[in-house]
Design an enzyme around this catalytic site. Structure first.
Site, mmCIF file in Angstrom:
data_model
loop_
_atom_site.group_PDB
_atom_site.id
_atom_site.type_symbol
_atom_site.label_atom_id
_atom_site.label_comp_id
_atom_site.label_asym_id
_atom_site.label_seq_id
_atom_site.Cartn_x
_atom_site.Cartn_y
_atom_site.Cartn_z
ATOM 1 N N ARG A 124 15.279 -12.869 -16.196
ATOM 2 C CA ARG A 124 15.746 -13.730 -15.089
ATOM 3 C C ARG A 124 15.181 -13.333 -13.730
ATOM 4 N N LYS A 172 4.779 -21.480 -5.933
ATOM 5 C CA LYS A 172 4.791 -22.404 -7.072
ATOM 6 C C LYS A 172 4.177 -21.691 -8.257
ATOM 7 N N GLU A 193 -9.970 -27.252 -1.255
ATOM 8 C CA GLU A 193 -8.612 -27.051 -0.740
ATOM 9 C C GLU A 193 -8.646 -26.621 0.731
ATOM 10 N N LYS A 243 -0.561 -23.143 5.191
ATOM 11 C CA LYS A 243 0.255 -23.255 3.981
ATOM 12 C C LYS A 243 1.585 -22.534 4.178
ATOM 13 N N GLU A 255 9.660 -28.397 -1.681
ATOM 14 C CA GLU A 255 8.966 -29.681 -1.667
ATOM 15 C C GLU A 255 9.916 -30.870 -1.708
ATOM 16 N N ARG A 313 6.188 -30.573 2.398
ATOM 17 C CA ARG A 313 5.289 -29.817 1.525
ATOM 18 C C ARG A 313 4.430 -30.741 0.676
ATOM 19 N N ASN A 352 -0.384 -32.293 -1.238
ATOM 20 C CA ASN A 352 -0.921 -33.019 -2.381
ATOM 21 C C ASN A 352 -1.980 -34.040 -1.988
ATOM 22 N N HIS A 369 -4.510 -35.214 -4.416
ATOM 23 C CA HIS A 369 -4.114 -34.690 -5.723
ATOM 24 C C HIS A 369 -3.632 -35.755 -6.700
ATOM 25 N N HIS A 426 -5.510 -35.449 -9.959
ATOM 26 C CA HIS A 426 -4.894 -35.183 -11.267
ATOM 27 C C HIS A 426 -5.288 -36.239 -12.287
ATOM 28 N N HIS A 428 -10.513 -28.312 -10.900
ATOM 29 C CA HIS A 428 -9.440 -28.882 -10.093
ATOM 30 C C HIS A 428 -9.938 -29.224 -8.680
HETATM 31 N N1 LIG Z 1 0.630 -22.485 -7.548
HETATM 32 C C1 LIG Z 1 0.024 -23.312 -6.726
HETATM 33 O O1 LIG Z 1 0.539 -23.613 -5.652
HETATM 34 C C2 LIG Z 1 -1.317 -23.860 -7.108
HETATM 35 C C3 LIG Z 1 -2.093 -24.511 -6.146
HETATM 36 C C4 LIG Z 1 -3.344 -24.933 -6.530
HETATM 37 C C5 LIG Z 1 -3.801 -24.737 -7.816
HETATM 38 N N2 LIG Z 1 -3.014 -24.120 -8.717
HETATM 39 C C6 LIG Z 1 -3.475 -23.858 -10.068
HETATM 40 O O2 LIG Z 1 -4.553 -22.936 -10.000
HETATM 41 C C7 LIG Z 1 -5.417 -23.128 -11.122
HETATM 42 C C8 LIG Z 1 -6.821 -23.154 -10.638
HETATM 43 O O3 LIG Z 1 -7.097 -21.902 -10.021
HETATM 44 P P1 LIG Z 1 -8.575 -21.370 -9.878
HETATM 45 O O4 LIG Z 1 -9.387 -22.422 -9.281
HETATM 46 O O5 LIG Z 1 -8.504 -20.057 -9.230
HETATM 47 O O6 LIG Z 1 -9.076 -21.261 -11.411
HETATM 48 P P2 LIG Z 1 -9.149 -20.045 -12.422
HETATM 49 O O7 LIG Z 1 -8.002 -19.163 -12.306
HETATM 50 O O8 LIG Z 1 -9.393 -20.664 -13.758
HETATM 51 O O9 LIG Z 1 -10.460 -19.259 -11.936
HETATM 52 C C9 LIG Z 1 -11.693 -19.906 -12.003
HETATM 53 C C10 LIG Z 1 -12.726 -19.084 -12.795
HETATM 54 O O10 LIG Z 1 -13.170 -18.006 -11.994
HETATM 55 C C11 LIG Z 1 -13.042 -16.780 -12.695
HETATM 56 N N3 LIG Z 1 -12.845 -15.767 -11.677
HETATM 57 C C12 LIG Z 1 -11.723 -15.511 -10.996
HETATM 58 N N4 LIG Z 1 -11.943 -14.619 -10.045
HETATM 59 C C13 LIG Z 1 -13.260 -14.277 -10.127
HETATM 60 C C14 LIG Z 1 -14.069 -13.389 -9.402
HETATM 61 N N5 LIG Z 1 -13.609 -12.709 -8.341
HETATM 62 N N6 LIG Z 1 -15.361 -13.251 -9.792
HETATM 63 C C15 LIG Z 1 -15.839 -13.971 -10.822
HETATM 64 N N7 LIG Z 1 -15.123 -14.835 -11.531
HETATM 65 C C16 LIG Z 1 -13.830 -14.982 -11.179
HETATM 66 C C17 LIG Z 1 -11.907 -17.035 -13.603
HETATM 67 O O11 LIG Z 1 -11.887 -16.128 -14.674
HETATM 68 C C18 LIG Z 1 -12.159 -18.466 -14.042
HETATM 69 O O12 LIG Z 1 -13.123 -18.489 -15.063
HETATM 70 C C19 LIG Z 1 -4.960 -24.396 -11.788
HETATM 71 O O13 LIG Z 1 -4.274 -24.069 -12.967
HETATM 72 C C20 LIG Z 1 -4.022 -25.042 -10.771
HETATM 73 O O14 LIG Z 1 -3.005 -25.808 -11.384
HETATM 74 C C21 LIG Z 1 -1.785 -23.675 -8.374
HETATM 75 N N1 LIG Z 2 25.061 -17.729 -19.525
HETATM 76 C C1 LIG Z 2 26.030 -16.834 -19.586
HETATM 77 O O1 LIG Z 2 26.521 -16.361 -18.558
HETATM 78 C C2 LIG Z 2 26.546 -16.424 -20.928
HETATM 79 C C3 LIG Z 2 27.732 -15.720 -21.025
HETATM 80 C C4 LIG Z 2 28.203 -15.412 -22.290
HETATM 81 C C5 LIG Z 2 27.523 -15.813 -23.416
HETATM 82 N N2 LIG Z 2 26.367 -16.493 -23.282
HETATM 83 C C6 LIG Z 2 25.631 -16.967 -24.452
HETATM 84 O O2 LIG Z 2 26.430 -17.929 -25.102
HETATM 85 C C7 LIG Z 2 26.096 -17.953 -26.479
HETATM 86 C C8 LIG Z 2 27.375 -17.951 -27.281
HETATM 87 O O3 LIG Z 2 28.092 -19.122 -26.935
HETATM 88 P P1 LIG Z 2 29.185 -19.724 -27.927
HETATM 89 O O4 LIG Z 2 30.093 -18.648 -28.326
HETATM 90 O O5 LIG Z 2 29.723 -20.932 -27.279
HETATM 91 O O6 LIG Z 2 28.325 -20.058 -29.241
HETATM 92 P P2 LIG Z 2 27.665 -21.408 -29.767
HETATM 93 O O7 LIG Z 2 27.092 -22.188 -28.702
HETATM 94 O O8 LIG Z 2 26.761 -21.003 -30.867
HETATM 95 O O9 LIG Z 2 28.914 -22.194 -30.368
HETATM 96 C C9 LIG Z 2 29.622 -21.659 -31.452
HETATM 97 C C10 LIG Z 2 29.709 -22.636 -32.635
HETATM 98 O O10 LIG Z 2 30.689 -23.636 -32.346
HETATM 99 C C11 LIG Z 2 30.144 -24.922 -32.516
HETATM 100 N N3 LIG Z 2 30.870 -25.785 -31.603
HETATM 101 C C12 LIG Z 2 30.693 -25.871 -30.270
HETATM 102 N N4 LIG Z 2 31.629 -26.662 -29.725
HETATM 103 C C13 LIG Z 2 32.400 -27.094 -30.748
HETATM 104 C C14 LIG Z 2 33.535 -27.926 -30.808
HETATM 105 N N5 LIG Z 2 34.111 -28.427 -29.698
HETATM 106 N N6 LIG Z 2 34.068 -28.188 -32.016
HETATM 107 C C15 LIG Z 2 33.523 -27.635 -33.123
HETATM 108 N N7 LIG Z 2 32.468 -26.807 -33.125
HETATM 109 C C16 LIG Z 2 31.915 -26.550 -31.935
HETATM 110 C C17 LIG Z 2 28.693 -24.717 -32.240
HETATM 111 O O11 LIG Z 2 27.911 -25.770 -32.772
HETATM 112 C C18 LIG Z 2 28.438 -23.385 -32.902
HETATM 113 O O12 LIG Z 2 28.261 -23.553 -34.267
HETATM 114 C C19 LIG Z 2 25.212 -16.747 -26.731
HETATM 115 O O13 LIG Z 2 23.889 -17.192 -26.887
HETATM 116 C C20 LIG Z 2 25.366 -15.922 -25.470
HETATM 117 O O14 LIG Z 2 24.193 -15.182 -25.165
HETATM 118 C C21 LIG Z 2 25.880 -16.816 -22.080
HETATM 119 ZN ZN LIG Z 3 -4.890 -28.245 -5.543
#
Ligand SMILES: NC(=O)c1ccc[n+]([C@@H]2O[C@H](COP(=O)([O-])OP(=O)(O)OC[C@H]3O[C@@H](n4cnc5c(N)ncnc54)[C@H](O)[C@@H]3O)[C@@H](O)[C@H]2O)c1
Ligand SMILES: NC(=O)c1ccc[n+]([C@@H]2O[C@H](COP(=O)([O-])OP(=O)(O)OC[C@H]3O[C@@H](n4cnc5c(N)ncnc54)[C@H](O)[C@@H]3O)[C@@H](O)[C@H]2O)c1
Ligand SMILES: [Zn+2]
Ligand SMILES: [Zn+2]
Lengths: 369, 369
Positions: free
Chosen positions: B120, B142, B184, B226, B236, B240, B244, B247, B251, B264
């Site tokens: 988490r 992102k 970009e 940015k 966004e 933000r 795009n 884009h 895309h 891209h």
């Molecule tokens: N998170 C965001 O806000 C955001 C914004 C824009 C794009 N993106 C994402 O970014 C990706 C594109 O990123 P990109 O253009 O960097 O592509 P990429 O990560 O694929 O890199 C391009 C190529 O350059 C190579 N490479 C990287 N650094 C190098 C270096 N220093 N020398 C030689 N080769 C190198 C990589 O291995 C790859 O083959 C897409 O998946 C796109 O969706 C994300």
């Molecule tokens: N997110 C959190 O904070 C948190 C906290 C505690 C547990 N969990 C998770 O929760 C899960 C356990 O949850 P659970 O005990 O509800 O198990 P579950 O979701 O598996 O439900 C137990 C059984 O009861 C059945 N069932 C559900 N509602 C029913 C109903 N009204 N009547 C008849 N049958 C019903 C389900 O299909 C299942 O077979 C685990 O994966 C655990 O990690 C998460």
């Molecule tokens: Zn872009």
């Protein structure tokens, strides 16, 4: 119906607790930004409760896509998660489409994680159908899936927009699942509410026969406590860890026996007894208190004796728990019923003694069983 | 070295821009909560830059686990993501282990998503190695992976703790990738900074020969813009979306030709020309401005003419873009160089005319090409 509010720095949401809330679209629809929703449920819950919810929403002009997952913790995986993404994308759902979890904790955790990650965050609603989900997993925004190498290892903190805890849905819950939920209910008494613990001692029979008044009170107190703890520490940097009372032991039981052998609540139940015994071994809890705790857990229909995993397996499994920090095992232990504290300095010798069932009383002195 | 700060409601982090920052552990180590890090990189970048980074960290007592992914957008998938999770879990990494992305946008997006979701949320650092990643993807939080039914469909908003943009790493970048990054860079001038656009018109030759001073200035201005946009609108919900520009068309080009055919940045380049032409067709931009835009994009070594996808395919692909809201296509269009606005009411007839290459001038009047 009772409504609680969970107020966080970035958001706030209501938790409605009562009977026959499933079709209360007046409680649901105001939280849908557009008239599009995906209901995620499973093969057990769908035949019971999907149709009324779906019809109610559709009658309000909401396009509904149901996604019915296989039932069970074993399916809380990235493969099952992909079924949710596939459905969202096949239906060309936008990032304002609301994901509604209709099920227990498994459905809730997976749906929440899908919502957290679909297009970087879609709206999310919890309709918990198990007692465990109503008192614990649906509140607080922890979402996750399992990884082959660890439970709940992949996840996000992501809050729902509203929680609808419909007590009437618990009518169909198997007895064993009801008891599992009661383990988490007892946990709240133990970790911070001695009065509630006492109330549970009196009302356990009513809870087990699903008396609606008693259930409503138990869910209300549990949700209120969870909401307050989460509000104070959303990301579990401090006090939220108290909610893990019994869980370090419990997770080891679940992992040691193979997931599914014991229910989570059952493992936590036996884990809480071990936490109480460890606390007693350190001189923090009286034998009388250990007895009260054990008796209440037994009265809930839960196991009080942990399985024999072998002490090395125990320590090994606990060392891999998610709560480990800087290599140190942390336990939630009791300084009294209603007074839990996080401890990271428990001597291994004490753990070994408790886990091998050697009787220990006070400050770590051991006596043969 | 220049340092910019990105200040958000919940967090703030520095963006360091300069040469030879890769081994500056004085900039990195203060952001590691424990002495444990995973460097995620790929098969192309690892032989170039992994060893110096890894040695520098290890010399500071940090346990380093390298994860070397296959190279390419085609691998930005849940399967590849699992390789990161597997490594983290096999090494028993805690939730305080820092994930360091050493690579382009693909590595950065995937590593960021892994960090967002590992237990988490684990700490995350960006060391972008492409120009595109330095001016765009590494800043702003992102993160995403692709789904077979859509690019970047699964992701999270998750901010790094620090961004280290080492300009020296760009020395080994293929020419075509450098140009893609320049697309970009030009975008920032177009969407909100006419002065920077003009600076680019003058300095494009220096940028293409990788003059370090020019690159530093371009990366600085782009990151500053940015960072300001992201600070004002992290999730966004408004401004933000200006990022795009080009884009929605871009895309569609990427999807229409199959991902990987065009880079891209190349698709965005042609997309920005289409956005300019659409703006001109609506009477918002003069033909002279369209010419300046087209000329700068060409001078960056980028395509100015989009491929012929067929008008129906164009409209179909754009209708499935993530930016669609309540069924409405939204475009970022220009009311002048440096003045972009979000528009959702572009008539289909205008789009059709622009996409089929019919010359249009002013308020939607069309004349045969
Ligand atoms: N998170 C965001 O806000 C955001 C914004 C824009 C794009 N993106 C994402 O970014 C990706 C594109 O990123 P990109 O253009 O960097 O592509 P990429 O990560 O694929 O890199 C391009 C190529 O350059 C190579 N490479 C990287 N650094 C190098 C270096 N220093 N020398 C030689 N080769 C190198 C990589 O291995 C790859 O083959 C897409 O998946 C796109 O969706 C994300
Ligand atoms: N997110 C959190 O904070 C948190 C906290 C505690 C547990 N969990 C998770 O929760 C899960 C356990 O949850 P659970 O005990 O509800 O198990 P579950 O979701 O598996 O439900 C137990 C059984 O009861 C059945 N069932 C559900 N509602 C029913 C109903 N009204 N009547 C008849 N049958 C019903 C389900 O299909 C299942 O077979 C685990 O994966 C655990 O990690 C998460
Ligand atoms: Zn872009
Ligand atoms: Zn639990």
């Amino acid at each position: 119906m009772i409504t609680l509010d969970l107020v966080l720095p970035d958001t706030a949401y209501p938790i409605h607790i009562g009977r026959h809330l499933l079709t209360r679209t007046d409680l649901l629809c105001p939280h849908l930004p557009i008239h599009d929703a995906v209901i995620v449920t499973n093969t057990t819950v769908a035949p019971l409760y999907l149709a009324p919810l779906q019809s109610a929403l559709e009658a309000n002009g909401v396009r509904v896509t149901p996604v019915i997952l296989p039932d069970g913790e074993a399916y809380k995986t990235s493969e099952t998660l992909n079924l949710i993404y596939d459905a969202l994308l096949q239906r060309h759902c936008e990032r304002k489409t609301t994901l509604i979890a209709l099920g227990g904790g498994v459905v809730g955790d997976m749906t929440g994680f899908a919502a957290a990650t679909y297009q970087r965050g879609a709206p999310f609603i919890q309709i918990p159908t198990t007692l465990l989900a109503q008192v614990d997993s649906s509140v607080g925004g922890k979402t996750a899936i399992n990884h082959p190498l660890g439970k709940n290892m992949i996840g996000a903190f992501y809050q729902p927009r509203v929680v609808l805890a419909d007590l009437a849905l618990l009518d169909t819950l198997p007895e064993r699942e009801l008891s599992a939920g009661l383990a988490e209910v007892i946990k709240y008494g133990l970790l911070g509410n001695a009065e509630f613990f006492q109330w549970l001692e009196t009302h356990m029979p009513a809870l087990r026969t699903r008396d609606m008044g008693a259930l409503q009170e138990a869910v209300r107190v549990a949700c209120r406590m969870k909401a307050d703890i989460v509000a104070a520490d959303e990301r579990e940097t401090g006090q939220r860890a108290l909610l893990n009372l019994g869980h370090t032991f419990g997770h080891a039981i679940e992992a040691g026996l193979g997931y599914g052998a014991w229910l989570h609540g059952e493992a936590v139940a036996a884990g809480m007894v071990l936490a109480a015994e460890t606390s007693a071994a350190l001189g923090w809890l009286s034998p009388r208190e250990v007895d009260r705790i054990t008796a209440l857990i037994a009265a809930a229909g839960l196991p009080v004796t942990a399985p024999d995993l072998g002490v090395n397996t125990w320590l090994e499994l606990m060392a891999h728990d998610k709560k480990v920090e800087a290599g140190k095992l942390r336990f939630v232990l009791l300084h009294g019923i209603g007074d839990a504290r996080i401890e990271s300095g428990v001597p291994t010798s004490v753990l070994e003694a408790v886990l091998t069932g050697r009787r220990i009383t006070g400050r770590g002195r051991t006596t043969p069983a």
